[in-house]
Scaffold this motif. Structure first.
Motif, PDB file in Angstrom:
ATOM      1  N   GLY A 207      29.090  50.453  49.683  1.00 41.08           N
ATOM      2  CA  GLY A 207      30.363  49.932  49.232  1.00 41.08           C
ATOM      3  C   GLY A 207      30.785  48.342  49.259  1.00 41.08           C
ATOM      4  O   GLY A 207      31.398  47.998  49.025  1.00 41.08           O
ATOM      5  N   GLY A 208      29.375  47.732  50.153  1.00 43.18           N
ATOM      6  CA  GLY A 208      29.273  47.023  50.525  1.00 43.18           C
ATOM      7  C   GLY A 208      30.235  45.962  51.691  1.00 43.18           C
ATOM      8  O   GLY A 208      30.395  45.112  52.077  1.00 43.18           O
ATOM      9  N   VAL A 209      31.081  47.539  52.561  1.00 48.28           N
ATOM     10  CA  VAL A 209      30.873  46.894  53.686  1.00 48.28           C
ATOM     11  C   VAL A 209      29.703  47.040  55.043  1.00 48.28           C
ATOM     12  O   VAL A 209      29.232  47.882  55.128  1.00 48.28           O
ATOM     13  CB  VAL A 209      31.749  48.693  54.187  1.00 48.28           C
ATOM     14  CG1 VAL A 209      32.993  48.374  56.071  1.00 48.28           C
ATOM     15  CG2 VAL A 209      33.007  48.582  53.241  1.00 48.28           C
ATOM     16  N   GLY A 304      29.042  49.501  40.203  1.00 43.49           N
ATOM     17  CA  GLY A 304      28.357  50.794  39.680  1.00 43.49           C
ATOM     18  C   GLY A 304      28.693  51.729  40.040  1.00 43.49           C
ATOM     19  O   GLY A 304      29.380  52.619  39.817  1.00 43.49           O
ATOM     20  N   LEU A 305      29.654  51.759  41.543  1.00 47.45           N
ATOM     21  CA  LEU A 305      30.552  52.526  42.427  1.00 47.45           C
ATOM     22  C   LEU A 305      32.266  52.484  41.246  1.00 47.45           C
ATOM     23  O   LEU A 305      32.900  53.789  40.695  1.00 47.45           O
ATOM     24  CB  LEU A 305      31.717  51.453  43.566  1.00 47.45           C
ATOM     25  CG  LEU A 305      32.048  52.813  44.764  1.00 47.45           C
ATOM     26  CD1 LEU A 305      31.706  54.211  44.396  1.00 47.45           C
ATOM     27  CD2 LEU A 305      32.141  52.072  46.098  1.00 47.45           C
ATOM     28  N   ALA A 306      32.590  51.369  40.490  1.00 39.48           N
ATOM     29  CA  ALA A 306      34.320  51.935  40.119  1.00 39.48           C
ATOM     30  C   ALA A 306      33.775  52.499  38.701  1.00 39.48           C
ATOM     31  O   ALA A 306      34.551  53.408  38.253  1.00 39.48           O
ATOM     32  CB  ALA A 306      34.092  50.356  39.398  1.00 39.48           C
ATOM     33  N   SER A 318      35.469  57.284  47.632  1.00 44.15           N
ATOM     34  CA  SER A 318      34.638  56.187  47.007  1.00 44.15           C
ATOM     35  C   SER A 318      35.525  55.044  47.094  1.00 44.15           C
ATOM     36  O   SER A 318      35.738  54.420  46.690  1.00 44.15           O
ATOM     37  CB  SER A 318      33.596  56.831  46.378  1.00 44.15           C
ATOM     38  OG  SER A 318      32.327  57.879  46.747  1.00 44.15           O
ATOM     39  N   TRP A 319      36.585  56.023  46.870  1.00 46.68           N
ATOM     40  CA  TRP A 319      38.298  54.562  46.454  1.00 46.68           C
ATOM     41  C   TRP A 319      38.392  54.341  47.589  1.00 46.68           C
ATOM     42  O   TRP A 319      38.540  53.197  47.140  1.00 46.68           O
ATOM     43  CB  TRP A 319      39.245  56.039  46.099  1.00 46.68           C
ATOM     44  CG  TRP A 319      39.120  56.517  44.356  1.00 46.68           C
ATOM     45  CD1 TRP A 319      38.779  57.845  44.588  1.00 46.68           C
ATOM     46  CD2 TRP A 319      39.172  56.157  43.224  1.00 46.68           C
ATOM     47  NE1 TRP A 319      39.130  58.304  43.131  1.00 46.68           N
ATOM     48  CE2 TRP A 319      39.386  57.026  42.708  1.00 46.68           C
ATOM     49  CE3 TRP A 319      39.350  54.507  42.651  1.00 46.68           C
ATOM     50  CZ2 TRP A 319      39.139  56.602  40.633  1.00 46.68           C
ATOM     51  CZ3 TRP A 319      39.401  54.337  41.654  1.00 46.68           C
ATOM     52  CH2 TRP A 319      39.158  55.484  40.600  1.00 46.68           C
ATOM     53  N   LEU A 320      38.619  54.846  48.431  1.00 46.59           N
ATOM     54  CA  LEU A 320      38.017  54.236  49.899  1.00 46.59           C
ATOM     55  C   LEU A 320      37.750  52.786  49.483  1.00 46.59           C
ATOM     56  O   LEU A 320      37.795  51.824  50.066  1.00 46.59           O
ATOM     57  CB  LEU A 320      38.398  54.619  51.031  1.00 46.59           C
ATOM     58  CG  LEU A 320      39.825  55.882  51.414  1.00 46.59           C
ATOM     59  CD1 LEU A 320      40.039  56.359  52.361  1.00 46.59           C
ATOM     60  CD2 LEU A 320      41.315  54.727  50.667  1.00 46.59           C
ATOM     61  N   ARG A 321      36.489  53.398  49.846  1.00 47.15           N
ATOM     62  CA  ARG A 321      35.242  52.458  49.503  1.00 47.15           C
ATOM     63  C   ARG A 321      35.530  50.778  48.673  1.00 47.15           C
ATOM     64  O   ARG A 321      35.058  49.957  48.984  1.00 47.15           O
ATOM     65  CB  ARG A 321      33.344  52.636  49.481  1.00 47.15           C
ATOM     66  CG  ARG A 321      33.312  53.487  51.012  1.00 47.15           C
ATOM     67  CD  ARG A 321      32.288  53.316  50.817  1.00 47.15           C
ATOM     68  NE  ARG A 321      31.616  54.783  49.897  1.00 47.15           N
ATOM     69  CZ  ARG A 321      31.668  55.876  49.852  1.00 47.15           C
ATOM     70  NH1 ARG A 321      31.342  56.306  50.857  1.00 47.15           N
ATOM     71  NH2 ARG A 321      30.922  56.461  49.187  1.00 47.15           N
ATOM     72  N   SER A 325      35.762  47.298  49.135  1.00 46.90           N
ATOM     73  CA  SER A 325      34.604  46.279  48.580  1.00 46.90           C
ATOM     74  C   SER A 325      35.368  45.363  47.315  1.00 46.90           C
ATOM     75  O   SER A 325      34.575  44.539  47.398  1.00 46.90           O
ATOM     76  CB  SER A 325      34.281  46.579  47.811  1.00 46.90           C
ATOM     77  OG  SER A 325      33.147  48.146  48.662  1.00 46.90           O
ATOM     78  N   TYR A 326      36.677  45.647  46.360  1.00 44.01           N
ATOM     79  CA  TYR A 326      37.449  44.595  45.820  1.00 44.01           C
ATOM     80  C   TYR A 326      37.842  43.138  46.954  1.00 44.01           C
ATOM     81  O   TYR A 326      37.358  42.191  46.577  1.00 44.01           O
ATOM     82  CB  TYR A 326      38.405  45.934  45.089  1.00 44.01           C
ATOM     83  CG  TYR A 326      37.325  46.135  43.847  1.00 44.01           C
ATOM     84  CD1 TYR A 326      36.460  45.231  43.273  1.00 44.01           C
ATOM     85  CD2 TYR A 326      37.964  46.916  43.359  1.00 44.01           C
ATOM     86  CE1 TYR A 326      36.635  45.949  41.581  1.00 44.01           C
ATOM     87  CE2 TYR A 326      37.689  47.812  42.122  1.00 44.01           C
ATOM     88  CZ  TYR A 326      36.547  47.255  41.795  1.00 44.01           C
ATOM     89  OH  TYR A 326      35.831  47.218  39.946  1.00 44.01           O
ATOM     90  N   VAL A 327      38.349  43.822  48.409  1.00 45.02           N
ATOM     91  CA  VAL A 327      39.119  42.597  49.137  1.00 45.02           C
ATOM     92  C   VAL A 327      37.638  41.593  49.099  1.00 45.02           C
ATOM     93  O   VAL A 327      38.545  41.053  49.766  1.00 45.02           O
ATOM     94  CB  VAL A 327      39.822  43.514  50.273  1.00 45.02           C
ATOM     95  CG1 VAL A 327      40.364  42.944  50.777  1.00 45.02           C
ATOM     96  CG2 VAL A 327      40.658  44.403  49.193  1.00 45.02           C
ATOM     97  N   VAL A 328      37.081  42.351  49.310  1.00 47.64           N
ATOM     98  CA  VAL A 328      35.543  41.617  50.057  1.00 47.64           C
ATOM     99  C   VAL A 328      35.715  40.251  49.477  1.00 47.64           C
ATOM    100  O   VAL A 328      34.771  39.184  49.402  1.00 47.64           O
ATOM    101  CB  VAL A 328      34.549  42.689  50.547  1.00 47.64           C
ATOM    102  CG1 VAL A 328      33.066  41.357  51.239  1.00 47.64           C
ATOM    103  CG2 VAL A 328      34.933  43.805  51.789  1.00 47.64           C
TER     104      VAL A 328
END
Length: 368
Positions: A207-209, A304-306, A318-321, A325-328
């Protein structure tokens, strides 16, 4: 009328030439060697496409279309070479049947088909134009199925894994992409590009992490290829995620200073530095920069995750990711909205709410 006769005479002449082109190979004893040479040629062409793309001689869309077209030919040639190795009794008879088809059936069918559906006035579509066009979804699915069948029978074909890996990534088949990149590197050897591609796939799958494993991969890529742009970008992203924005800005500023003035990813780095409150180095006159494929893919994967969580929000991790990801991506409001949605869904599970609160505090996005 004379023009029409001329056209048909030209078609007849070309048909004869085509027939003889078919008959000449049929008169030879074997074609297996030629098919094997074709396989080698197509593999070289794939490598050439990768080199041209890396050098910026062709764009990502053109490179992807060319890879798919050459891969299609590579698989067909490999299948022919395999079939040639197992052919035995009956080969001569099949050649005679093929010769008869070339002399009689092919011209007859061609004439009938052209008479029913031919359009002499239809504009030409050159090869370059066709390669630029995006492949149809059905064609892509068929091609992927053939590649997968080929790899199931030839799991040690490193080049096949390398060809299919970026396609998996674009299709959102992230575990398959990670596995394909890993196999390609294992079979073909470790390079800066392969190491960075694998680490990028691992990052997108998270998820971008940038995980510890992915970060180590990017560090190895940078050691193998100093100045590698993808590795450098993601290492800056890892620093930001570790709560070190100054280190991230320094990393990206250093990359800008060392890059050519027309590097296509300079715009992304400048926007990332500005997002963190820094002042990017002044731009020099150069073509309009474009975002790196990695950044675009992360954006697509977060979206896509959202969407997946909007349809089925039962996966707490997945909510944590998504929040992280939004913060990133610098979208704090969306991160807070995602955290609020997760809190509503899991209000009856205090352990999960505690994990969510811990993440919100860690990321510094305040209450939700």
């Amino acid at each position: 009328m004379d023009g029409s006769i001329g056209i048909w005479l030209a078609i007849a002449a070309m048909t004869c030439a085509a027939v003889f082109a078919v008959l000449i190979p049929l008169s030879r004893r074997t074609a297996g060697g030629a098919d094997a040479r074709d396989v080698a040629v197509y593999k070289d062409q794939l490598a050439e496409v990768d080199r041209d793309a890396a050098a910026g001689l062709i764009g990502p869309a053109e490179a992807e279309a060319a890879r798919i077209e050459v891969s299609r030919r590579l698989i067909a040639a490999a299948e022919r070479a395999g079939a040639a190795g197992t052919s035995g009794e009956g080969t001569s008879r099949r050649r005679r049947i093929a010769a008869v088809a070339a002399i009689i059936v092919v011209p007859a069918v061609a004439a009938l088909t052209y008479g029913l559906r031919g359009q002499p006035g239809y504009p030409a579509q050159p090869l370059a134009e066709r390669q630029r066009a995006a492949p149809q979804q059905g064609d892509l699915a068929t091609l992927i199925g053939r590649i997968e069948a080929h790899l199931a029978a030839n799991p040690e074909d490193g080049r096949g894994w390398e060809v299919v890996a970026p396609v998996y990534l674009r299709m959102g088949r992230l575990p398959d992409a990670v596995r394909a990149y890993s196999n390609a590197m294992r079979l073909l050897g470790v390079t800066a590009d392969r190491q960075a591609d694998l680490a990028e796939a691992q990052t997108i799958a998270a998820g971008g992490v940038v995980s510890a494993e992915a970060k180590a991969g990017f560090e190895r890529a940078l050691a193998l290829g100093p100045g590698h742009p993808k590795a450098g970008y993601f290492l800056g992203l890892a620093a930001e995620q570790d709560g070190k924005p100054e280190e991230a800005k320094a990393q990206w500023t250093r990359m800008i200073g060392e890059a050519p003035a027309d590097a296509p990813w300079l715009g992304l780095l400048r926007s990332e530095i500005a997002r963190l409150g820094g002042t990017p180095p002044a731009a020099v006159a150069a073509p309009a920069p474009a975002a790196t494929p990695g950044a675009a893919q992360i954006r697509a994967m977060v979206d896509g995750l959202a969407q997946r969580l909007a349809a089925d929000g039962s996966d707490f991790d997945s909510w944590l990711r998504l929040v992280r990801s939004y913060v990133v991506l610098g979208e704090g409001d969306k991160a807070r909205e995602a955290a609020a949605s997760a809190r509503r869904l899991f209000a009856a599970e205090p352990e999960k709410i505690a994990r969510l609160d811990s993440l919100v505090n860690e990321l510094g996005i305040g209450g939700s």
